[in-house]
Design a protein around this motif. Structure first.
Motif, PDB file in Angstrom:
ATOM      1  N   ALA A  20     -22.639   6.289 -29.488  1.00 22.79           N
ATOM      2  CA  ALA A  20     -21.240   5.863 -29.517  1.00 22.79           C
ATOM      3  C   ALA A  20     -21.132   4.425 -29.999  1.00 22.79           C
ATOM      4  O   ALA A  20     -20.290   4.103 -30.849  1.00 22.79           O
ATOM      5  CB  ALA A  20     -20.610   6.022 -28.135  1.00 22.79           C
ATOM      6  N   ARG A  23     -21.557   3.978 -33.646  1.00 21.01           N
ATOM      7  CA  ARG A  23     -20.389   4.468 -34.384  1.00 21.01           C
ATOM      8  C   ARG A  23     -19.141   3.632 -34.106  1.00 21.01           C
ATOM      9  O   ARG A  23     -18.082   3.911 -34.644  1.00 21.01           O
ATOM     10  CB  ARG A  23     -20.135   5.926 -34.010  1.00 21.01           C
ATOM     11  CG  ARG A  23     -21.263   6.864 -34.439  1.00 21.01           C
ATOM     12  CD  ARG A  23     -21.088   8.232 -33.869  1.00 21.01           C
ATOM     13  NE  ARG A  23     -19.824   8.825 -34.252  1.00 21.01           N
ATOM     14  CZ  ARG A  23     -19.656  10.025 -34.795  1.00 21.01           C
ATOM     15  NH1 ARG A  23     -20.719  10.774 -35.006  1.00 21.01           N
ATOM     16  NH2 ARG A  23     -18.481  10.473 -35.102  1.00 21.01           N
ATOM     17  N   GLN A  25     -17.604   3.410 -31.184  1.00 25.56           N
ATOM     18  CA  GLN A  25     -16.730   4.190 -30.320  1.00 25.56           C
ATOM     19  C   GLN A  25     -17.126   4.011 -28.864  1.00 25.56           C
ATOM     20  O   GLN A  25     -18.254   3.630 -28.562  1.00 25.56           O
ATOM     21  CB  GLN A  25     -16.845   5.692 -30.642  1.00 25.56           C
ATOM     22  CG  GLN A  25     -16.374   6.096 -32.013  1.00 25.56           C
ATOM     23  CD  GLN A  25     -16.600   7.582 -32.232  1.00 25.56           C
ATOM     24  OE1 GLN A  25     -17.724   7.994 -32.493  1.00 25.56           O
ATOM     25  NE2 GLN A  25     -15.546   8.361 -32.132  1.00 25.56           N
ATOM     26  N   VAL A  27     -17.960   5.939 -25.275  1.00 25.38           N
ATOM     27  CA  VAL A  27     -18.618   7.216 -24.967  1.00 25.38           C
ATOM     28  C   VAL A  27     -17.559   8.307 -24.827  1.00 25.38           C
ATOM     29  O   VAL A  27     -17.733   9.425 -25.326  1.00 25.38           O
ATOM     30  CB  VAL A  27     -19.497   7.110 -23.699  1.00 25.38           C
ATOM     31  CG1 VAL A  27     -20.032   8.477 -23.299  1.00 25.38           C
ATOM     32  CG2 VAL A  27     -20.642   6.139 -23.932  1.00 25.38           C
ATOM     33  N   SER A  29     -14.629   8.557 -26.281  1.00 29.07           N
ATOM     34  CA  SER A  29     -14.144   8.922 -27.613  1.00 29.07           C
ATOM     35  C   SER A  29     -15.188   9.736 -28.377  1.00 29.07           C
ATOM     36  O   SER A  29     -14.872  10.740 -29.021  1.00 29.07           O
ATOM     37  CB  SER A  29     -13.788   7.656 -28.386  1.00 29.07           C
ATOM     38  OG  SER A  29     -13.493   7.936 -29.722  1.00 29.07           O
ATOM     39  N   TYR A  30     -16.439   9.277 -28.304  1.00 27.03           N
ATOM     40  CA  TYR A  30     -17.516   9.986 -28.995  1.00 27.03           C
ATOM     41  C   TYR A  30     -17.668  11.413 -28.476  1.00 27.03           C
ATOM     42  O   TYR A  30     -17.759  12.357 -29.257  1.00 27.03           O
ATOM     43  CB  TYR A  30     -18.840   9.227 -28.851  1.00 27.03           C
ATOM     44  CG  TYR A  30     -20.013  10.036 -29.324  1.00 27.03           C
ATOM     45  CD1 TYR A  30     -20.151  10.382 -30.663  1.00 27.03           C
ATOM     46  CD2 TYR A  30     -20.973  10.491 -28.426  1.00 27.03           C
ATOM     47  CE1 TYR A  30     -21.215  11.147 -31.099  1.00 27.03           C
ATOM     48  CE2 TYR A  30     -22.043  11.249 -28.851  1.00 27.03           C
ATOM     49  CZ  TYR A  30     -22.156  11.581 -30.185  1.00 27.03           C
ATOM     50  OH  TYR A  30     -23.204  12.348 -30.614  1.00 27.03           O
ATOM     51  N   GLU A  33     -14.842  13.629 -29.681  1.00 29.45           N
ATOM     52  CA  GLU A  33     -15.042  13.987 -31.086  1.00 29.45           C
ATOM     53  C   GLU A  33     -16.171  15.003 -31.234  1.00 29.45           C
ATOM     54  O   GLU A  33     -16.068  15.962 -32.012  1.00 29.45           O
ATOM     55  CB  GLU A  33     -15.365  12.720 -31.878  1.00 29.45           C
ATOM     56  CG  GLU A  33     -15.404  12.918 -33.369  1.00 29.45           C
ATOM     57  CD  GLU A  33     -15.639  11.594 -34.070  1.00 29.45           C
ATOM     58  OE1 GLU A  33     -16.740  11.429 -34.626  1.00 29.45           O
ATOM     59  OE2 GLU A  33     -14.726  10.742 -34.057  1.00 29.45           O
ATOM     60  N   LEU A  34     -17.248  14.809 -30.490  1.00 29.24           N
ATOM     61  CA  LEU A  34     -18.394  15.719 -30.543  1.00 29.24           C
ATOM     62  C   LEU A  34     -17.990  17.126 -30.120  1.00 29.24           C
ATOM     63  O   LEU A  34     -18.386  18.114 -30.751  1.00 29.24           O
ATOM     64  CB  LEU A  34     -19.522  15.192 -29.655  1.00 29.24           C
ATOM     65  CG  LEU A  34     -20.809  16.004 -29.624  1.00 29.24           C
ATOM     66  CD1 LEU A  34     -21.455  16.052 -31.001  1.00 29.24           C
ATOM     67  CD2 LEU A  34     -21.773  15.403 -28.603  1.00 29.24           C
TER      68      LEU A  34
END
Length: 81
Positions: A20, A23, A25, A27, A29-30, A33-34
């Motif tokens: 994260a 990127r 981001q 955690v 948010s990551y 998205e994941l």
């Protein structure tokens, strides 16, 4: 949306945090998205399997060619000049 807690080992937590951060981001948010990306991959896999099953039916490509005039010619033909 309500928050919840997921128990994972600290090594996995640290891996998620490092990815994260790389990127730019959080955690949260990551992982959000994941999850969406993984859902999309599952849907794509199902669609791919359905497409492969459909085009494997005998005569399907011939019907397509007859009804729709076949596939368009591409600029990058593999024919020899």
């Amino acid at each position: 949306m309500a928050d919840t807690t997921v128990k994972i080992d600290s090594e996995t937590r640290d891996r998620f945090a490092a990815i994260a951060a790389a990127r730019g981001q959080s955690v949260r948010s990551y992982l959000s998205e994941l999850a969406i990306e993984e859902e999309n991959q599952i849907s794509l896999g199902r669609a791919t399997a359905a497409f492969r099953e459909a085009i494997s039916r005998p005569g399907l490509l011939e019907v397509f060619d007859r009804e729709f005039g076949g596939l368009p010619e591409t600029q990058h033909s593999s024919r020899a000049a």
